[in-house]
Design a protein around this motif. Structure first.
Motif, PDB file in Angstrom:
ATOM      1  N   ARG A  51      -8.198   8.934   3.103  1.00  0.00           N
ATOM      2  CA  ARG A  51      -9.440   7.834   3.504  1.00  0.00           C
ATOM      3  C   ARG A  51     -10.087   7.667   1.906  1.00  0.00           C
ATOM      4  O   ARG A  51     -10.556   8.758   1.208  1.00  0.00           O
ATOM      5  CB  ARG A  51     -10.241   8.323   4.441  1.00  0.00           C
ATOM      6  CG  ARG A  51     -11.328   7.356   4.765  1.00  0.00           C
ATOM      7  CD  ARG A  51     -12.157   7.861   6.087  1.00  0.00           C
ATOM      8  NE  ARG A  51     -11.073   7.730   7.443  1.00  0.00           N
ATOM      9  CZ  ARG A  51     -10.850   8.695   8.023  1.00  0.00           C
ATOM     10  NH1 ARG A  51     -11.221   9.863   7.740  1.00  0.00           N
ATOM     11  NH2 ARG A  51     -10.069   8.515   9.070  1.00  0.00           N
ATOM     12  N   TYR A 104      -5.768   0.950   6.232  1.00  0.00           N
ATOM     13  CA  TYR A 104      -6.213  -0.287   5.226  1.00  0.00           C
ATOM     14  C   TYR A 104      -5.454  -1.366   5.742  1.00  0.00           C
ATOM     15  O   TYR A 104      -6.401  -2.362   5.630  1.00  0.00           O
ATOM     16  CB  TYR A 104      -5.747   0.086   3.674  1.00  0.00           C
ATOM     17  CG  TYR A 104      -6.485   1.436   3.227  1.00  0.00           C
ATOM     18  CD1 TYR A 104      -7.895   1.365   3.221  1.00  0.00           C
ATOM     19  CD2 TYR A 104      -5.596   2.277   3.028  1.00  0.00           C
ATOM     20  CE1 TYR A 104      -8.333   2.547   2.749  1.00  0.00           C
ATOM     21  CE2 TYR A 104      -6.233   3.572   2.706  1.00  0.00           C
ATOM     22  CZ  TYR A 104      -7.631   3.672   2.360  1.00  0.00           C
ATOM     23  OH  TYR A 104      -8.053   4.981   2.041  1.00  0.00           O
ATOM     24  N   LEU A 151       0.765  -1.265   0.098  1.00  0.00           N
ATOM     25  CA  LEU A 151      -0.165  -0.031   0.065  1.00  0.00           C
ATOM     26  C   LEU A 151       0.799   1.380   0.020  1.00  0.00           C
ATOM     27  O   LEU A 151       1.569   1.416   0.938  1.00  0.00           O
ATOM     28  CB  LEU A 151      -1.027   0.013   1.169  1.00  0.00           C
ATOM     29  CG  LEU A 151      -1.981  -1.116   1.295  1.00  0.00           C
ATOM     30  CD1 LEU A 151      -2.414  -1.351   2.698  1.00  0.00           C
ATOM     31  CD2 LEU A 151      -2.881  -1.121   0.285  1.00  0.00           C
ATOM     32  N   GLN A 164     -10.650   0.618   0.719  1.00  0.00           N
ATOM     33  CA  GLN A 164     -10.852  -0.223   1.584  1.00  0.00           C
ATOM     34  C   GLN A 164     -11.568  -1.524   0.955  1.00  0.00           C
ATOM     35  O   GLN A 164     -11.386  -2.608   1.229  1.00  0.00           O
ATOM     36  CB  GLN A 164     -11.701   0.255   2.678  1.00  0.00           C
ATOM     37  CG  GLN A 164     -11.820  -0.604   4.007  1.00  0.00           C
ATOM     38  CD  GLN A 164     -10.508  -0.802   4.569  1.00  0.00           C
ATOM     39  OE1 GLN A 164      -9.871   0.073   4.964  1.00  0.00           O
ATOM     40  NE2 GLN A 164     -10.206  -2.093   4.543  1.00  0.00           N
ATOM     41  N   VAL A 203      -9.135  -3.740  -0.869  1.00  0.00           N
ATOM     42  CA  VAL A 203      -8.157  -4.323   0.243  1.00  0.00           C
ATOM     43  C   VAL A 203      -8.968  -5.603   0.882  1.00  0.00           C
ATOM     44  O   VAL A 203      -8.448  -6.520   0.868  1.00  0.00           O
ATOM     45  CB  VAL A 203      -7.448  -3.531   1.431  1.00  0.00           C
ATOM     46  CG1 VAL A 203      -7.064  -4.318   2.576  1.00  0.00           C
ATOM     47  CG2 VAL A 203      -6.694  -2.287   0.872  1.00  0.00           C
ATOM     48  N   SER A 261      -6.844  -3.086   9.209  1.00  0.00           N
ATOM     49  CA  SER A 261      -8.209  -3.792   9.283  1.00  0.00           C
ATOM     50  C   SER A 261      -7.908  -5.277   8.981  1.00  0.00           C
ATOM     51  O   SER A 261      -8.722  -5.923   9.205  1.00  0.00           O
ATOM     52  CB  SER A 261      -8.879  -2.952   7.926  1.00  0.00           C
ATOM     53  OG  SER A 261      -8.302  -3.557   6.815  1.00  0.00           O
TER      54      SER A 261
END
Length: 407
Positions: free
Chosen positions: A91, A121, A7, A96, A99, A124
């Motif tokens: 954000r 990310y 990332l 997300q 991912v 999580s």
């Protein structure tokens, strides 16, 4: 061969500015042994043309587009949420979802995060997917350092960002399996502010592609005959670079011109800000984006890096040294690289000291060339990308030993 999630907050290609140089070479290093699923952002439309290059390297590439002005407005929501504005800036629900999809479709052995802004990310997925974080610099300290150079309300906003981001950096490092900073000084600075993370942080230095940044006797000289070109290179929408060239033009260039009337200052780099464009004149050239920075470095009479606000290792300095150029810079940048004046890295902490350091380079081309040869040898001996980035391999094996045992 393991599956890694990588990332990055800015498309890691082309490697034409500091963070992209490091993130690109880290990507290439990871690809030596692993399958890399890359999630990243584009904040420059010119980078769209390079997506095929990255798609050819990665089994899955997800790109979110950012419009910087809108993202800055969106980031102000962090003031209401009591969080660092940097987090809101990056954000994205789309990122997300991607991912989560990759994690559900592939057995990921680890995530590698470049810049703390991308850590949410990977968080999580942790701890099931171990997280390694390349902070590069202590970004929170950078924001705090910006504050005194700006008036209220920006000064207050920057101090707030520094404090909020430091709290987040500490939380990310504590959750990571391993975190990295670009120099021992940056590592020590972070540990001094986050002592609870001392056991999970280490230094991984930058490198330089010395085969690419190599003098070539047939490379065309871009400068006018007879002028003594003093060169600065870098992304010119970046505040430390803007501050550095502004300082040089205001306080050093008049002194240089008084002693070397043929001196001309070249500011070479993409996206010059209005403040930088305003510096252009008879004795200052603002090039904007150039197809190749190497001719400007190779044929310069001198290269400078007057960076009063800077952290970590400056790629621009390593590249100039690899091109066989001595560099005059501030002590903090010189100390991060570790070369001496005899190895082509000269220190100056005031306008007078800059002129004094530049004197032998401007007066004696043969002396400058000899120092440049020493500078290139220093880079060749100590700044190989592969040698430095191999430090992450053991950390990956430690993070997921079973999956990486046969990588």
């Amino acid at each position: 061969m393991a599956n890694l999630l990588y990332l990055v907050h800015r498309l890691p290609y082309p490697p034409n500015k500091g963070d992209k140089v490091r993130s690109y070479h880290l990507l290439r290093h990871l690809l030596r042994q692993h399958r890399v699923f890359l999630g990243t952002f584009i904040d420059d439309p010119d980078d769209e043309q390079h997506l095929p290059t990255l798609k050819a390297l990665c089994p899955d590439l997800h790109v979110e587009r950012i419009q910087p002005r809108l993202a800055k407005v969106k980031s102000l929501g962090g003031l209401l949420r009591g969080e660092a504005l940097t987090l809101a800036y990056y954000r994205s629900a789309g990122m997300q979802r991607w991912v989560d999809k990759v994690a559900a479709s592939h057995e990921l052995q680890a995530s590698v995060v470049f810049s703390s802004a991308m850590a949410p990310y990977a968080q999580s997925l942790a701890p099931e997917v171990p997280m390694l974080v390349d902070f590069v610099d202590v970004d929170s300290a950078k924001w705090t350092q910006y504050a005194p150079a700006h008036r209220w309300p920006l000064s207050s906003l920057y101090r707030r960002e520094g404090a909020q981001l430091l709290a987040y950096e500490r939380a990310v490092a504590a959750q990571s399996r391993r975190s990295f900073f670009v120099t021992p000084n940056e590592t020590a600075l972070f540990v001094s502010q986050a002592p609870e993370c001392a056991d999970v942080v280490q230094s991984i230095s930058n490198g330089v592609d010395a085969d690419f940044f190599e003098p070539d006797p047939v490379r065309v000289n871009p400068f006018a005959s007879g002028e003594q070109a003093v060169v600065f290179t870098g992304a010119m929408d970046y505040w430390p670079n803007i501050d550095g060239v502004s300082w040089f033009v205001a306080d050093m260039l008049p002194r240089l011109r008084a002693q070397w009337p043929r001196a001309r200052f070249y500011i070479v780099g993409r996206s010059p800000s209005p403040q930088v464009l305003a510096l252009a004149g008879e004795h200052v050239v603002v090039t904007g984006t150039v197809p190749d920075v190497r001719p400007y470095l190779q044929h310069a009479s001198a290269v400078v890096a007057p960076l009063r606000v800077a952290r970590g290792i400056q790629n621009k300095i390593l590249e100039a040294m690899a091109m066989g150029q001595p560099v005059v810079t501030v002590p903090s940048c010189a100390e991060a690289i570790g070369a001496t004046s005899a190895q082509g890295l000269l220190q100056a902490d005031s306008p007078e000291a800059f002129v004094q350091a530049l004197r032998p380079l401007m007066d004696d081309a043969a002396h400058a060339q000899a120092l440049g040869r020493e500078a290139r040898q220093f880079v060749l001996a100590g700044y190989s990308w592969h040698a430095h980035l191999s430090g992450i391999d053991a950390c990956l094996a430690d993070a997921a030993p079973k999956a990486l045992a046969h990588a």
